[in-house]
Scaffold this motif. Structure first.
Motif, PDB file in Angstrom:
ATOM      1  N   GLN A 198     -77.592  37.482 -27.755  1.00 44.07           N
ATOM      2  CA  GLN A 198     -78.805  38.303 -27.671  1.00 44.07           C
ATOM      3  C   GLN A 198     -79.959  37.651 -28.429  1.00 44.07           C
ATOM      4  O   GLN A 198     -81.104  37.668 -27.982  1.00 44.07           O
ATOM      5  CB  GLN A 198     -78.512  39.696 -28.250  1.00 44.07           C
ATOM      6  CG  GLN A 198     -79.631  40.696 -28.007  1.00 44.07           C
ATOM      7  CD  GLN A 198     -79.297  42.050 -28.583  1.00 44.07           C
ATOM      8  OE1 GLN A 198     -79.756  42.398 -29.658  1.00 44.07           O
ATOM      9  NE2 GLN A 198     -78.480  42.834 -27.850  1.00 44.07           N
TER      10      GLN A 198
ATOM     11  N   THR B 229     -72.001  43.486 -18.304  1.00 43.11           N
ATOM     12  CA  THR B 229     -71.421  42.530 -19.275  1.00 43.11           C
ATOM     13  C   THR B 229     -70.403  41.659 -18.546  1.00 43.11           C
ATOM     14  O   THR B 229     -70.784  40.679 -17.904  1.00 43.11           O
ATOM     15  CB  THR B 229     -70.779  43.275 -20.458  1.00 43.11           C
ATOM     16  OG1 THR B 229     -69.848  44.270 -19.966  1.00 43.11           O
ATOM     17  CG2 THR B 229     -71.836  43.962 -21.311  1.00 43.11           C
ATOM     18  N   THR B 230     -69.144  42.059 -18.578  1.00 43.86           N
ATOM     19  CA  THR B 230     -68.068  41.207 -18.042  1.00 43.86           C
ATOM     20  C   THR B 230     -68.124  41.045 -16.532  1.00 43.86           C
ATOM     21  O   THR B 230     -67.635  40.044 -16.002  1.00 43.86           O
ATOM     22  CB  THR B 230     -66.694  41.775 -18.450  1.00 43.86           C
ATOM     23  OG1 THR B 230     -66.615  43.148 -18.037  1.00 43.86           O
ATOM     24  CG2 THR B 230     -66.525  41.703 -19.969  1.00 43.86           C
TER      25      THR B 230
ATOM     26  N   ASN C 176     -69.693  37.785 -15.619  1.00 40.80           N
ATOM     27  CA  ASN C 176     -69.172  36.537 -16.174  1.00 40.80           C
ATOM     28  C   ASN C 176     -68.901  35.462 -15.128  1.00 40.80           C
ATOM     29  O   ASN C 176     -68.980  34.265 -15.426  1.00 40.80           O
ATOM     30  CB  ASN C 176     -67.878  36.789 -16.969  1.00 40.80           C
ATOM     31  CG  ASN C 176     -68.128  37.414 -18.328  1.00 40.80           C
ATOM     32  OD1 ASN C 176     -67.267  38.053 -18.899  1.00 40.80           O
ATOM     33  ND2 ASN C 176     -69.324  37.229 -18.874  1.00 40.80           N
TER      34      ASN C 176
ATOM     35  N   ASN D 191     -68.304  37.565 -24.285  1.00 42.37           N
ATOM     36  CA  ASN D 191     -69.007  38.347 -25.304  1.00 42.37           C
ATOM     37  C   ASN D 191     -70.458  38.647 -24.921  1.00 42.37           C
ATOM     38  O   ASN D 191     -71.225  39.132 -25.756  1.00 42.37           O
ATOM     39  CB  ASN D 191     -68.981  37.611 -26.643  1.00 42.37           C
ATOM     40  CG  ASN D 191     -67.586  37.444 -27.182  1.00 42.37           C
ATOM     41  OD1 ASN D 191     -66.886  38.414 -27.427  1.00 42.37           O
ATOM     42  ND2 ASN D 191     -67.157  36.190 -27.371  1.00 42.37           N
ATOM     43  N   ILE D 192     -70.852  38.345 -23.678  1.00 44.04           N
ATOM     44  CA  ILE D 192     -72.232  38.590 -23.263  1.00 44.04           C
ATOM     45  C   ILE D 192     -72.572  40.068 -23.470  1.00 44.04           C
ATOM     46  O   ILE D 192     -71.757  40.957 -23.201  1.00 44.04           O
ATOM     47  CB  ILE D 192     -72.431  38.179 -21.777  1.00 44.04           C
ATOM     48  CG1 ILE D 192     -73.894  38.345 -21.366  1.00 44.04           C
ATOM     49  CG2 ILE D 192     -71.523  38.977 -20.887  1.00 44.04           C
ATOM     50  CD1 ILE D 192     -74.810  37.331 -21.980  1.00 44.04           C
ATOM     51  N   ASP D 193     -73.765  40.333 -23.988  1.00 41.21           N
ATOM     52  CA  ASP D 193     -74.124  41.729 -24.251  1.00 41.21           C
ATOM     53  C   ASP D 193     -74.976  42.283 -23.105  1.00 41.21           C
ATOM     54  O   ASP D 193     -75.640  41.553 -22.362  1.00 41.21           O
ATOM     55  CB  ASP D 193     -74.878  41.847 -25.581  1.00 41.21           C
ATOM     56  CG  ASP D 193     -76.292  41.331 -25.469  1.00 41.21           C
ATOM     57  OD1 ASP D 193     -77.234  42.117 -25.577  1.00 41.21           O
ATOM     58  OD2 ASP D 193     -76.435  40.108 -25.273  1.00 41.21           O
TER      59      ASP D 193
ATOM     60  N   ASP E  51     -73.955  31.216 -21.652  1.00 41.32           N
ATOM     61  CA  ASP E  51     -73.907  32.547 -22.269  1.00 41.32           C
ATOM     62  C   ASP E  51     -73.522  33.608 -21.245  1.00 41.32           C
ATOM     63  O   ASP E  51     -72.807  34.572 -21.565  1.00 41.32           O
ATOM     64  CB  ASP E  51     -75.256  32.893 -22.887  1.00 41.32           C
ATOM     65  CG  ASP E  51     -75.564  32.038 -24.101  1.00 41.32           C
ATOM     66  OD1 ASP E  51     -74.609  31.550 -24.728  1.00 41.32           O
ATOM     67  OD2 ASP E  51     -76.756  31.843 -24.419  1.00 41.32           O
TER      68      ASP E  51
ATOM     69  N   TRP F  87     -71.715  38.422 -29.570  1.00 46.32           N
ATOM     70  CA  TRP F  87     -72.661  39.079 -28.652  1.00 46.32           C
ATOM     71  C   TRP F  87     -74.078  39.054 -29.209  1.00 46.32           C
ATOM     72  O   TRP F  87     -75.053  38.879 -28.469  1.00 46.32           O
ATOM     73  CB  TRP F  87     -72.228  40.510 -28.369  1.00 46.32           C
ATOM     74  CG  TRP F  87     -72.312  41.442 -29.567  1.00 46.32           C
ATOM     75  CD1 TRP F  87     -71.330  41.764 -30.425  1.00 46.32           C
ATOM     76  CD2 TRP F  87     -73.485  42.151 -30.020  1.00 46.32           C
ATOM     77  NE1 TRP F  87     -71.769  42.623 -31.393  1.00 46.32           N
ATOM     78  CE2 TRP F  87     -73.107  42.882 -31.163  1.00 46.32           C
ATOM     79  CE3 TRP F  87     -74.795  42.246 -29.576  1.00 46.32           C
ATOM     80  CZ2 TRP F  87     -73.992  43.692 -31.870  1.00 46.32           C
ATOM     81  CZ3 TRP F  87     -75.685  43.052 -30.275  1.00 46.32           C
ATOM     82  CH2 TRP F  87     -75.288  43.772 -31.410  1.00 46.32           C
TER      83      TRP F  87
END
Length: 742
Positions: free
Chosen positions: A23, A169-170, A173, A231-233, A226, A19
């Motif tokens: 970032q 976040t998710t 996605n 794991n995207i923050d 990304d 993450w």
């Protein structure tokens, strides 16, 4: 203990979690967007702020306040860089930014955790909070972030058929939330948001980023790869979303209107089998949207197609594979378009050049044995087939079986005489290319009688001629065909020669290592064991084999050893064979010493010469065969006159019989009293009979030891006792009995 300068500068270089890596990239691109007016760019946040120059420029642009003090624009030493960083941080504190737990050294040393925290503070204060300010005119970081989240969530969730977003976040996605956000900010920019396939994550994310950049001028500070990463923050997503807050369309947007779609082109009415055809779709005035095209043949099977888009026009190209009606359906944002559901008539033009012929009946036939071949007209269109077959006895009956569904015809005939047959095939009145076909009719053959003698195919090696024999006794008057292909499918040159009327020799030479397939047929028919697989190896470097410790005179009854080093030969398939004078083998023990080295041992039984054969993969080494000559020192007889008094100055002779000991080298070692300086040598009296001779120079024991090819002779040592020689001049005669003169 104080860290070294290198450790001081790099002790924060640790691998970031996934993450944080995302970032890091997002924040780097955000910084570069701010630095664009000054044509500056940061490649990596960890080192990009280290000298303080980029930091000062960044905060000057964000605060719109120039540096209150002069700074070093090209710092070279740490002190100058630390001073620059301090100036940049002071500009921020003077602008009301509260910095927590970060100082000059943290940025200089590349502490990514604190650097990312600093950049987020800048984003929150100078970008997000500016859009969500409190009553005092200054945004509160925590509340501004929450207001941004609420604004984006409400905007997306209130869309018709919109995606429900619960986090940043998710839930982003699959790219659908992004496309929904773009449509909510600029209606008509991404109207297909509600029809997107959530499984097409990367395609959706790219669509949303492209539309935002194209229609709103929002830079891609986050990558599609990304955004779809689990794991995207949250901060990366919010940073990008904040750019959409005040974005305004940079192009004229119109609502999606499928009624504006126009379809035209030759591929909308008629097409031909195996001929590429196309039509065009014009979306001018229809707004942004997702264009879907579906083509199915007469059996309902999908037909592959290619789409090329240029501006508002999309070219659709497809190639029908079978004749019959093809249905085409076009939708825009899953809505029907005018004339978007139509049928194309696919024709199969008659073209005799597209006829394909195959089968044994076109190559070789046998008397009174039915054969056939196939006429494939699938690509030739509809036409009448006519086949004429003429043999030595005249025109032959022909039976044609038609397969209408696959447009194939099977032609059967049976030759009645030996000789040439001419076959003519016409389709739609035109002769098929290659007509007339010549077929040789021969007597019936029996391939089961063919025998392959594979001797000569052992140990195939590149560059080595391989050969084998084929016996055709009782197989009839057939035709021998042999093919050899390597593992790449390339054929090798094969020569076939007659040994006698019933036996033929086949030769070929492999050119490359690897698997090779030898195929043998008799008049086109397979024969027993007619498929032979060979593993061709690289040539052996026999000169690289090292043989050491070979004893040319091994002792009878005593084990003898030698070593063979095959490590650089290319094979360790070592064979050792030792034969006596009668050709009978001796027992040989071979020990694998590892790394391609071997130890061999054997025990000679007689003094007869032995032949040592050394082979690798049945190929003799350059030194093979070699001959060794065993010896038996125990068979040597030593004879000396033990009753004789040996005197100083008189030669001593010792008889040595080596006739039964085998061919060897006699060695002599004489131990004499000190200072005697006695010479000792051997001379041949007759074949196999030697005499050892020495002349003592002083009295005392003289010890003779014999060796035979450096092996002790059991019959020695021989001890010779030498006495002084009588000296008559020293004799004195006296007494009364001796008268003077008498």
């Amino acid at each position: 203990m104080r860290r070294s300068d290198f450790e001081e500068e790099h002790h924060h270089e640790v691998e970031l979690p996934a993450w944080a890596q995302i970032q890091r990239k997002t924040f780097t691109r955000w910084c570069n967007q701010q630095l664009k007016p000054r044509s500056l760019e940061i490649e990596d946040l960890q080192v990009g702020l280290k000298d303080g120059v980029n930091l000062i420029n960044l905060v000057e642009l964000l605060t719109q306040h120039p540096s209150p003090t002069r700074y070093t624009k090209k710092p070279r030493i740490k002190m100058q860089m630390m001073e620059n960083i301090g100036i940049g941080l002071k500009i921020l504190t003077d602008d009301g930014i509260k910095l927590v737990n970060i100082g000059n050294s943290d940025i200089y040393e590349g502490n990514m955790k604190l650097i990312l925290g600093l950049i987020w503070t800048l984003i929150l204060h100078y970008q997000i909070s500016m859009d969500f300010q409190g009553n005092d005119g200054k945004g509160d970081g925590g509340s501004a972030k929450k207001q941004l989240q609420d604004w984006a969530t409400d905007l997306i969730n209130n869309l018709p058929d919109g995606k429900s977003v619960r986090n940043f976040t998710t839930d982003w996605n699959d790219g659908v939330a992004l496309c929904s956000m773009v449509e909510a900010v600029a209606p008509g920019l991404c109207p297909e948001y509600s029809s997107l396939d959530p499984n097409a994550r990367l395609e959706n994310a790219r669509l949303g980023l492209d539309r935002a950049e194209q229609g709103l001028g929002v830079p891609k500070i986050i990558e599609a790869e990304d955004l779809v990463n689990p794991n995207i923050d949250e901060l990366s997503v919010l940073t990008y979303v904040s750019l959409l807050k005040n974005a305004t369309p940079t192009i004229d947007l119109v609502p999606s209107d499928p009624l504006k779609i126009k379809i035209y082109g030759p591929g909308t009415e008629t097409a031909w089998v195996n001929t590429p055809t196309q039509f065009f779709i014009d979306t001018t005035g229809a707004g942004f949207g997702k264009l879907d095209v579906e083509i199915k043949d007469c059996h309902g099977n999908p037909v592959p197609m290619e789409l090329w888009k240029k501006d508002h026009e999309t070219k659709v190209q497809y190639t029908p594979q079978i004749p019959g009606p093809h249905k085409i359906h076009v939708t825009y944002n899953k809505n029907d378009v005018p004339n978007g559901d139509f049928t194309v008539k696919v024709l199969a033009p008659t073209d005799s050049t597209k006829i394909r012929l195959s089968g044994d009946g076109l190559e070789k036939a046998f008397v009174n044995k039915p054969t056939h071949f196939v006429v494939d007209a699938a690509e030739a269109g509809v036409g009448d087939l006519a086949v004429t077959i003429v043999g030595p006895g005249g025109k032959l009956p022909v039976d044609i079986i038609q397969d209408d569904e696959n447009m194939k015809y099977t032609v059967h005939y049976s030759p009645d005489k030996v000789g040439p047959v001419l076959i003519t095939v016409k389709y739609a009145g035109n002769e098929v290319e290659g007509c007339p076909f010549h077929v040789d009719v021969v007597d019936d053959v029996n391939p089961l009688k063919v025998k392959i003698l594979t001797k000569g195919l052992e140990n195939p090696v590149v560059g080595k001629e391989m050969k084998f024999a084929v016996c055709t006794v009782g197989a009839g008057n057939g035709d021998l065909k042999v093919t050899v292909v390597d593992d790449d499918g390339h054929p090798l040159k094969v020569t076939i020669g007659d040994i006698d009327p019933d036996n033929q020799e086949v030769k070929f030479t492999p050119e490359h290592p690897g698997k090779h397939r030898v195929s043998v047929t008799w008049s086109g028919q397979p024969v027993p064991d007619g498929e032979i697989d060979l593993d061709v190896k690289k040539p052996l470097d026999l000169l690289a084999c090292i043989v050491s410790d070979v004893n040319s005179n091994p002792v009878v009854g005593t084990p003898t050893h030698f070593t063979v080093d095959c490590s650089k030969v290319g094979s360790d398939d070592l064979k050792v064979e030792i034969l006596d004078s009668n050709g009978d083998p001796l027992q040989v023990t071979i020990d694998n010493l590892g790394s391609g080295r071997f130890g061999a041992s054997y025990t000679p039984l007689t003094v007869d010469p032995l032949k040592v054969h050394l082979k690798i993969e049945d190929s003799h080494l350059p030194s093979s065969p070699t001959t060794v000559h065993p010896i038996d020192p125990s068979k040597i007889q030593v004879t000396v006159d033990s009753d004789k008094d040996w005197k100083v100055g008189e030669p001593v002779e010792i008889a040595v019989d080596i006739t039964e000991a085998g061919p060897g080298q006699l060695g002599i070692n004489l131990s004499a009293p000190p200072g005697s300086g006695t010479d000792c040598h051997a001379k041949e009296v007759s074949p196999g009979h030697m005499t050892v001779v020495f002349t003592p120079c002083s009295s005392g024991e003289h010890v003779v030891n014999l060796t035979y090819s450096d092996n002790n002779v059991p019959a020695t040592p021989v001890v010779i006792k030498v006495v002084p020689r009588a000296d008559v001049k020293a004799v004195v005669v006296s007494g009364d009995g001796i008268r003077e003169g008498q």
